[in-house]
Motif scaffolding. Structure first.
Motif: not given
Length: 462
Positions: A199, A201-203, A377, A435-436, A438-440, A442-443
């Motif tokens: 989690q 790493t993901k966020f 998040e 999903g990717v 959203k993660d990118q 967020f980063a």
């Protein structure tokens, strides 16, 4: 918590606060059902209990041998291409889809056991069912299990074992340990890993690494998946499924050099405590909270017509019954939390497009970025909502670098990095890899916010 510090389960005089706080819970984490002789509408209305007209075209890639047809969030229906043994449709819910579907189960007043019972009335098969056990006490460290397994202290009938850890190539920091039991292609595959690191790493949130959270996943395929569903319906609990499998397939033991038969070795105490608490394991449902756009759409489609009817009756009769119902409604803590959450989401999703970029203050940028990070998040977002956030990020990103006069090395490197990220996000949007995306996003939001806060001379208000 190290293994040696755990309170023995056999200490009957001590009140087990862990049980009250539910440190050990289970959930359904993957459901894949093949349905023959049924249309997507029948699958929605009669198996899922979801109105077919709220489904939308699913533009995501399918799975092997099946193409996507329609979906409601991550509750997906796929159609076989004719290359498989079972011709028909696939109902597919991965982890997020299971959490979304639990909202519908709650609304229907049923649980997973009753859903499986309903599904078995149709001509179906279960290619895969996953059970996940969340351990927030951490009875043991995954790294310890890996070490014991390498030393031959894992008594198991599963032939293949794989242990590995992940780490950050740039910093060398550990990103979590994993140990697998069995083959991924077999009818039973078990994996233990550190969910807190996954989690984090993901966020991109290192604070999550400090949490205690192991996850133990049991993945059942084909005949074993069918047997698991039948046992769940029969026993109405997960203990009767998990306990026999772990007892028979996996046990960690204390090595006895005097005895060559590993099956006679004594059970390692932390594993024994874990297995005894498995007997109290309950299947939990954790419905994913509806976000503001979903709530508004539901209100508009299903509730607004009834409210309009009531409003019209009041207009004709001269009564104020609709207003009275609203005024006399009592909101509990759950509703108050919903109001607070929806207001926060409304502020993010309904910010006016930035037509005059130079009128935007740095403080407003920071507030927007902070809200967006919190939303990414903590909220499941629809593809349309993620697209909107991508568009607004583009404005904030380019506005900041147009205004920023101090072209330091950090500023230029961040600008190049975010430019590459923006291009990658566009490609993932086109491929429907939400999903990717959203993660990118967020980063990217976090990287830009950190740069603005470090370089801004303004007083930032939160």
């Amino acid at each position: 918590m190290s293994e040696a510090k755990l309170t023995p389960i056999t200490n009957r005089g001590v009140e087990r606060t862990e049980t009250k706080k539910e440190y050990l819970t289970a959930c359904i984490d993957w459901v894949q059902i093949t349905v023959k002789n049924a249309t997507p509408e029948t699958i929605c209305e009669e198996i899922l209990g979801i109105k077919y007209d709220i489904m939308r075209e699913d533009l995501r890639a399918g799975i092997q041998g099946a193409r996507s047809v329609c979906s409601h969030g991550d509750i997906r229906i796929l159609e076989h291409t004719g290359q498989n043994e079972y011709i028909g449709h696939q109902l597919l819910m991965a982890g997020k889809g299971c959490r979304e579907f639990e909202n519908h189960l709650v609304a229907q007043g049923i649980d997973w056991f009753q859903f499986f019972e309903r599904a078995l009335k149709f001509d179906i098969n279960f290619p895969r069912i996953d059970l996940a056990i969340d351990d927030r006490k951490t009875y043991f460290k995954i790294a310890t299990l890996r070490t014991m397994a390498k030393k031959g202290q894992c008594v198991t009938r599963l032939r293949l074992g794989v242990g590995h850890d992940s780490f950050d190539l740039s910093e060398g920091d550990g990103l979590g340990d994993t140990i697998d039991f069995g083959s991924r292609s077999s009818e039973l595959f078990v994996t233990f890993y550190e969910k807190n690191h996954e989690q984090a790493t993901k966020f991109g949130n290192d604070e999550k690494r400090k949490e205690r959270w192991n996850r133990y996943e049991l993945k059942f395929r084909q005949k074993k998946a069918v047997l698991v569903v039948q046992e769940l319906i029969k026993s109405r609990d997960v203990y009767s499924v998990v306990m026999p499998i772990l007892n028979e397939k996996i046990r960690f033991a204390v090595k006895d050099s005097a005895d060559s038969n590993k099956r006679r070795w004594k059970t390692w105490q932390p594993w024994g405590w874990f297995m005894q608490d498995i007997s109290k394991l309950q299947l939990k449902m954790e419905p994913m909270e509806r976000n503001y756009p979903e709530f508004y759409a539901w209100l508009e489609k299903y509730i607004a017509p009834s409210l309009k009817v009531m409003q019209e009756i009041d207009r004709i009769t001269g009564e104020r019954n609709l207003q009275r119902l609203i005024d006399e409604s009592v909101l509990d803590r759950k509703h108050e939390d919903m109001i607070e959450r929806f207001i926060r989401q409304y502020e993010v999703f309904n910010t006016q497009d930035r037509l005059a970029l130079n009128t935007k203050t740095m403080n407003e940028d920071v507030i927007y970025l902070r809200n967006a990070i919190h939303l990414l998040e903590n909220t499941e977002l629809l593809p349309s909502e993620l697209s909107m956030m991508c568009r607004r990020f583009y404005f904030v990103f380019h506005d900041y670098f147009m205004k920023e006069q101090r072209k330091t090395k950090e500023v230029m490197e961040t600008e190049r990095h975010l430019n590459k990220m923006s291009q990658a996000i566009v490609h993932h949007m086109l491929d429907n890899n939400w999903g990717v995306v959203k993660d990118q996003l967020f980063a990217s939001f976090r990287a830009l916010l950190a740069l603005i806060e470090r370089n801004s001379r303004l007083e930032i208000v939160g």
